[in-house]
Design an enzyme around this catalytic site. Structure first.
Site, short mmCIF file in Angstrom:
data_model
loop_
_atom_site.label_atom_id
_atom_site.label_comp_id
_atom_site.label_asym_id
_atom_site.label_seq_id
_atom_site.Cartn_x
_atom_site.Cartn_y
_atom_site.Cartn_z
N LYS A 62 0.81 -1.22 0.00
CA LYS A 62 0.00 0.00 0.00
C LYS A 62 0.84 1.27 0.00
O LYS A 62 0.71 2.14 0.87
CB LYS A 62 -0.95 0.02 1.21
CG LYS A 62 -1.89 -1.17 1.33
CD LYS A 62 -2.78 -1.03 2.55
CE LYS A 62 -3.73 -2.19 2.72
NZ LYS A 62 -3.05 -3.43 3.17
N ASP A 65 3.11 7.96 -1.03
CA ASP A 65 4.14 8.97 -0.80
C ASP A 65 4.15 9.90 -2.01
O ASP A 65 3.27 9.81 -2.86
CB ASP A 65 5.51 8.28 -0.61
CG ASP A 65 6.43 9.05 0.33
OD1 ASP A 65 6.59 10.27 0.12
OD2 ASP A 65 6.98 8.44 1.26
#
Length: 238
Positions: A62, A65
């Site tokens: 997952k 960023d």
């Protein structure tokens, strides 16, 4: 073609994985999910070992960023030879595009690029929690469909979602847009911390492309028998 449920290997060590898999016939090639708990403890070596044994791996990290960081991370993950991996759709279209680019660039020539899917809303999240914690005031299903459309716009292969949202997502995207659904529980099984669940037969009928099953298999006294039963239900054999 017979479909396999994806087994969530939510263990914390390689030894625990070996003990669990020893209860399956060696010739049974599985589709397994490696999440953060296991990957952060064991690193890439656990992926290499599982793929070397012929198992397909969904690497469930997952990523979320800035686009450049996610692209570089995906470029590295592509070298592990996984079948599927994911990002959080909340990272936005540009981040998802960057993830796809990194995954494509990092895949060795002649090898298939892993499927890349996006998490919409976690199946442990209720609508009330989404409103309170994320300040997203639309209905939960509307949020999920919006994220799915963003993932498709970014060129991703599908999403992680509750089986309850599959039909809406396919209507908003396409039938071949992957809907991978965790929170699958056989009839009579404990719900655990999942809020939005469905059994394998229901998930098949509603159009889930993949289902993820964890504790009903991994915590079963007879995991292989439990796996076969869920596999039968998933394939509509009973």
């Amino acid at each position: 073609m017979e479909k396999r449920p994806v087994i969530a290997l939510d263990f914390s060590s390689k030894e625990a994985i070996k003990t669990f898999l020893a209860q399956f016939p060696a010739e049974e090639k599985l589709f397994v999910k490696i999440g953060m708990e296991l990957f952060y403890q064991e690193g890439p070596s656990i992926v290499h070992e599982l793929t070397a044994d012929g198992h397909d791996v969904f690497l469930d990290l997952k990523l979320h960023d800035i686009p450049n960081t996610v692209k570089k991370a995906m470029k590295g993950l592509a070298k592990l030879g996984v079948r599927m991996t994911n990002v959080h759709a909340a990272g936005g279209v540009e981040m998802m595009k960057a993830a796809k680019e990194g995954l494509t660039e990092g895949t060795a020539e002649g090898k298939a690029v892993p499927d890349l899917i996006a998490v919409t809303q976690l199946t442990s999240t209720s609508e009330e929690q989404m409103h309170r914690d994320q300040l997203i005031q639309v209905p939960l299903k509307e949020s999920v469909v919006h994220y799915a459309k963003c993932a498709q716009e970014a060129g991703l292969d599908g999403v992680v979602c509750s089986a309850l949202e599959v039909e809406m997502i396919h209507n908003a995207t396409s039938d071949d847009f992957i809907c991978l659904t965790p929170g699958i529980r056989p009839k009579g099984a404990s719900v655990g911390d999942q809020k939005r669940i469905m059994d394998p037969q229901q998930a098949r009928k509603i159009g889930s492309n993949y289902i993820v099953v964890g504790r009903p298999i991994t915590q079963s006294e007879t995991p292989y028998e439990s796996y076969l039963q869920i596999k039968k239900e998933w394939n509509g054999e009973e």
